[in-house]
Design an enzyme around this catalytic site. Sequence first.
Site, PDB file in Angstrom:
ATOM      1  N   GLU A 142     -50.653  54.824 -26.907  1.00  0.00           N
ATOM      2  CA  GLU A 142     -49.682  55.823 -27.489  1.00  0.00           C
ATOM      3  C   GLU A 142     -49.197  56.708 -26.273  1.00  0.00           C
ATOM      4  O   GLU A 142     -47.863  56.938 -26.270  1.00  0.00           O
ATOM      5  CB  GLU A 142     -50.210  56.685 -28.593  1.00  0.00           C
ATOM      6  CG  GLU A 142     -50.126  55.752 -29.912  1.00  0.00           C
ATOM      7  CD  GLU A 142     -48.694  55.449 -30.493  1.00  0.00           C
ATOM      8  OE1 GLU A 142     -47.861  56.090 -30.133  1.00  0.00           O
ATOM      9  OE2 GLU A 142     -48.615  54.668 -31.578  1.00  0.00           O
ATOM     10  N   GLU A 193     -37.838  65.066 -26.387  1.00  0.00           N
ATOM     11  CA  GLU A 193     -38.235  65.862 -25.446  1.00  0.00           C
ATOM     12  C   GLU A 193     -39.850  66.144 -25.402  1.00  0.00           C
ATOM     13  O   GLU A 193     -40.521  65.735 -26.304  1.00  0.00           O
ATOM     14  CB  GLU A 193     -37.553  67.146 -25.822  1.00  0.00           C
ATOM     15  CG  GLU A 193     -37.693  68.539 -24.883  1.00  0.00           C
ATOM     16  CD  GLU A 193     -37.111  69.799 -25.581  1.00  0.00           C
ATOM     17  OE1 GLU A 193     -37.263  70.901 -24.923  1.00  0.00           O
ATOM     18  OE2 GLU A 193     -36.478  69.611 -26.656  1.00  0.00           O
TER      19      GLU A 193
END
Length: 227
Positions: A142, A193
Amino acid sequence: MTLAADRPVLLYVESDGMVLLVERNGRLTFPREGEVAHELEFRGEMDFPEAKVLFAVPRLHEWPRDWTFKDDVPAMTNVETIVHRAINASLVREVVGALCYHPDGERILLVKASRGFTKGMWNIPGGFVTYAEAPEQGMLREMKEETGLEIRLEKLLGVFTQKFGSPYYMRGHMYLARALTTALELQKDEIAEAQWFALADANRLLLNPFGRKAIQALERGVGLPLE
């Protein structure tokens, strides 16, 4: 338990992988209140548009061999949809997350999702563990997918269980990690972001209870060191 005035209330009674089903209108479904003779310990509730399902564990003297094996239900065509949905909801979703320190040891990485129920929120990197994957492998994957970073897992801070406004419970494996690289390559369809924050600032920004519990564990000095 809260009862539903506008929907049927059904009892999901399970013991050692066996589920109590009753026949109603030629199909198998969960019993209603008053249709279960056993003493029950209620553990939680599942809200669905068509019914409220109360999950309960019965007090039995022997294994209920004449009940339905939970793993057989997905292949059964004579079972009501609510049974399929509730059994699926009873399976805990495994997720991972990491408090990942910058190599300078002063800041941790937070990411802001571009989609999903955490869209626009600061969160720690992580996600779902996939089939046949160990949580540690899932965390490394991940992090690489979301941020492009290579990391080292240093400690398992804890394993926490939380219900997130749905029938499903999630079990979060939370880690302490160290970034081995710093060049961020964000997966734009998932992460809008990413930014490094001091731990105190991250604690203030985080809304995810798994992330907050991970910080609490870190501050208490608890956790299992990883080799």
